[in-house]
Design a protein around this motif. Structure first.
Motif, PDB file in Angstrom:
ATOM      1  N   UNK A 114      -8.602  26.663   2.906  1.00 16.30           N
ATOM      2  CA  UNK A 114      -8.912  26.013   1.630  1.00 16.30           C
ATOM      3  C   UNK A 114      -8.157  24.691   1.580  1.00 16.30           C
ATOM      4  N   UNK A 115      -8.717  23.731   0.850  1.00 15.21           N
ATOM      5  CA  UNK A 115      -8.138  22.391   0.785  1.00 15.21           C
ATOM      6  C   UNK A 115      -7.494  22.146  -0.568  1.00 15.21           C
ATOM      7  N   UNK A 148       0.861  -1.180   0.000  1.00 16.00           N
ATOM      8  CA  UNK A 148       0.000   0.000   0.000  1.00 16.00           C
ATOM      9  C   UNK A 148       0.894   1.226   0.000  1.00 16.00           C
ATOM     10  N   UNK A 149       0.621   2.151  -0.912  1.00 18.27           N
ATOM     11  CA  UNK A 149       1.394   3.386  -0.938  1.00 18.27           C
ATOM     12  C   UNK A 149       0.463   4.571  -1.091  1.00 18.27           C
ATOM     13  N   UNK A 150       0.917   5.684  -0.580  1.00 17.90           N
ATOM     14  CA  UNK A 150       0.131   6.915  -0.612  1.00 17.90           C
ATOM     15  C   UNK A 150       0.039   7.439  -2.034  1.00 17.90           C
ATOM     16  N   UNK A 151      -1.160   7.851  -2.430  1.00 18.41           N
ATOM     17  CA  UNK A 151      -1.359   8.429  -3.752  1.00 18.41           C
ATOM     18  C   UNK A 151      -1.355   9.943  -3.736  1.00 18.41           C
ATOM     19  N   UNK A 152      -1.622  10.525  -2.568  1.00 22.14           N
ATOM     20  CA  UNK A 152      -1.667  11.985  -2.494  1.00 22.14           C
ATOM     21  C   UNK A 152      -1.622  12.433  -1.038  1.00 22.14           C
ATOM     22  N   UNK A 153      -1.587  13.737  -0.911  1.00 20.44           N
ATOM     23  CA  UNK A 153      -1.697  14.383   0.396  1.00 20.44           C
ATOM     24  C   UNK A 153      -2.830  15.395   0.273  1.00 20.44           C
ATOM     25  N   UNK A 154      -3.856  15.280   1.088  1.00 26.66           N
ATOM     26  CA  UNK A 154      -4.954  16.242   1.087  1.00 26.66           C
ATOM     27  C   UNK A 154      -4.838  17.043   2.379  1.00 26.66           C
ATOM     28  N   UNK A 155      -4.558  18.340   2.217  1.00 25.10           N
ATOM     29  CA  UNK A 155      -4.260  19.202   3.366  1.00 25.10           C
ATOM     30  C   UNK A 155      -4.875  20.579   3.173  1.00 25.10           C
ATOM     31  N   UNK A 156      -5.184  21.254   4.280  1.00 26.07           N
ATOM     32  CA  UNK A 156      -5.671  22.634   4.184  1.00 26.07           C
ATOM     33  C   UNK A 156      -4.504  23.619   4.149  1.00 26.07           C
ATOM     34  N   UNK A 157      -4.764  24.805   3.609  1.00 23.52           N
ATOM     35  CA  UNK A 157      -3.785  25.882   3.716  1.00 23.52           C
ATOM     36  C   UNK A 157      -4.156  26.734   4.938  1.00 23.52           C
ATOM     37  N   UNK A 158      -3.352  27.727   5.273  1.00 19.09           N
ATOM     38  CA  UNK A 158      -3.649  28.540   6.460  1.00 19.09           C
ATOM     39  C   UNK A 158      -5.000  29.261   6.418  1.00 19.09           C
ATOM     40  N   UNK A 159      -5.522  29.496   5.208  1.00 18.26           N
ATOM     41  CA  UNK A 159      -6.809  30.180   5.074  1.00 18.26           C
ATOM     42  C   UNK A 159      -7.996  29.225   5.157  1.00 18.26           C
ATOM     43  N   UNK A 172      -6.887  22.036  -6.637  1.00 21.13           N
ATOM     44  CA  UNK A 172      -7.489  22.911  -5.646  1.00 21.13           C
ATOM     45  C   UNK A 172      -7.288  24.359  -6.011  1.00 21.13           C
ATOM     46  N   UNK A 173      -7.791  25.231  -5.197  1.00 20.32           N
ATOM     47  CA  UNK A 173      -8.327  25.018  -3.858  1.00 20.32           C
ATOM     48  C   UNK A 173      -9.782  24.551  -3.884  1.00 20.32           C
ATOM     49  N   UNK A 174     -10.163  23.859  -2.808  1.00 25.42           N
ATOM     50  CA  UNK A 174     -11.531  23.404  -2.587  1.00 25.42           C
ATOM     51  C   UNK A 174     -12.018  23.973  -1.264  1.00 25.42           C
ATOM     52  N   UNK A 175     -13.305  24.287  -1.159  1.00 25.68           N
ATOM     53  CA  UNK A 175     -13.814  24.862   0.086  1.00 25.68           C
ATOM     54  C   UNK A 175     -13.967  23.845   1.216  1.00 25.68           C
ATOM     55  N   UNK A 176     -13.926  22.547   0.880  1.00 26.30           N
ATOM     56  CA  UNK A 176     -14.081  21.530   1.926  1.00 26.30           C
ATOM     57  C   UNK A 176     -13.170  20.344   1.652  1.00 26.30           C
ATOM     58  N   UNK A 177     -12.863  19.635   2.709  1.00 27.47           N
ATOM     59  CA  UNK A 177     -12.020  18.440   2.602  1.00 27.47           C
ATOM     60  C   UNK A 177     -12.697  17.385   1.740  1.00 27.47           C
ATOM     61  N   UNK A 178     -14.007  17.224   1.897  1.00 29.69           N
ATOM     62  CA  UNK A 178     -14.709  16.185   1.141  1.00 29.69           C
ATOM     63  C   UNK A 178     -14.635  16.439  -0.361  1.00 29.69           C
ATOM     64  N   UNK A 179     -14.669  17.705  -0.790  1.00 26.57           N
ATOM     65  CA  UNK A 179     -14.531  17.999  -2.217  1.00 26.57           C
ATOM     66  C   UNK A 179     -13.113  17.703  -2.705  1.00 26.57           C
ATOM     67  N   UNK A 180     -12.114  17.995  -1.887  1.00 27.66           N
ATOM     68  CA  UNK A 180     -10.734  17.673  -2.250  1.00 27.66           C
ATOM     69  C   UNK A 180     -10.542  16.162  -2.345  1.00 27.66           C
ATOM     70  N   UNK A 181     -11.123  15.412  -1.425  1.00 32.70           N
ATOM     71  CA  UNK A 181     -11.016  13.948  -1.468  1.00 32.70           C
ATOM     72  C   UNK A 181     -11.703  13.383  -2.699  1.00 32.70           C
ATOM     73  N   UNK A 182     -12.857  13.947  -3.063  1.00 33.58           N
ATOM     74  CA  UNK A 182     -13.562  13.485  -4.264  1.00 33.58           C
ATOM     75  C   UNK A 182     -12.730  13.769  -5.515  1.00 33.58           C
ATOM     76  N   UNK A 183     -12.084  14.933  -5.564  1.00 36.02           N
ATOM     77  CA  UNK A 183     -11.217  15.264  -6.700  1.00 36.02           C
ATOM     78  C   UNK A 183     -10.025  14.307  -6.756  1.00 36.02           C
ATOM     79  N   UNK A 184      -9.487  13.971  -5.585  1.00 33.73           N
ATOM     80  CA  UNK A 184      -8.371  13.021  -5.509  1.00 33.73           C
ATOM     81  C   UNK A 184      -8.771  11.677  -6.117  1.00 33.73           C
TER      82      UNK A 184
END
Length: 81
Positions: free
Chosen positions: A42-43, A29-40, A56-68
């Motif tokens: 945004x994901x 198993x290996x990581x495919x990405x890193x989903x993280x927020x910025x200081x403001x 990105x940027x995405x307004x929510x973590x769930x949208x960033x995960x869906x894009x991933x």
């Protein structure tokens, strides 16, 4: 879950817990990405672990995960990518 099995017997998927993948044999198993927020707040999705772009940027973590997941399915999952 899409599970791709190559003619050589290698299985590839975007990890999920729908099935017990250990039943297929030894796992790598290996990581495919890193989903993280910025200081403001945004994901962003950084797909550099699989030589992909930053999304990105995405307004929510769930949208960033869906894009991933969508990017991985379209650009990484199939063996000929």
């Amino acid at each position: 879950m899409q599970l791709i099995i190559t003619p050589g017997g290698e299985a590839r998927c975007i990890y999920g817990e729908e099935i017990d993948l250990a039943q297929l044999g030894e796992l790598t198993i290996r990581r495919g990405s890193h989903v993280e927020p910025d200081p403001a707040g945004s994901w962003f999705c950084d797909l550099s672990p699989v030589s992909g772009p930053q999304l990105g940027p995405y307004p929510s973590r769930s949208l960033a995960l869906a894009a991933e997941v969508a990017w991985l399915a379209d650009n990484w999952l199939t063996p000929d990518c």
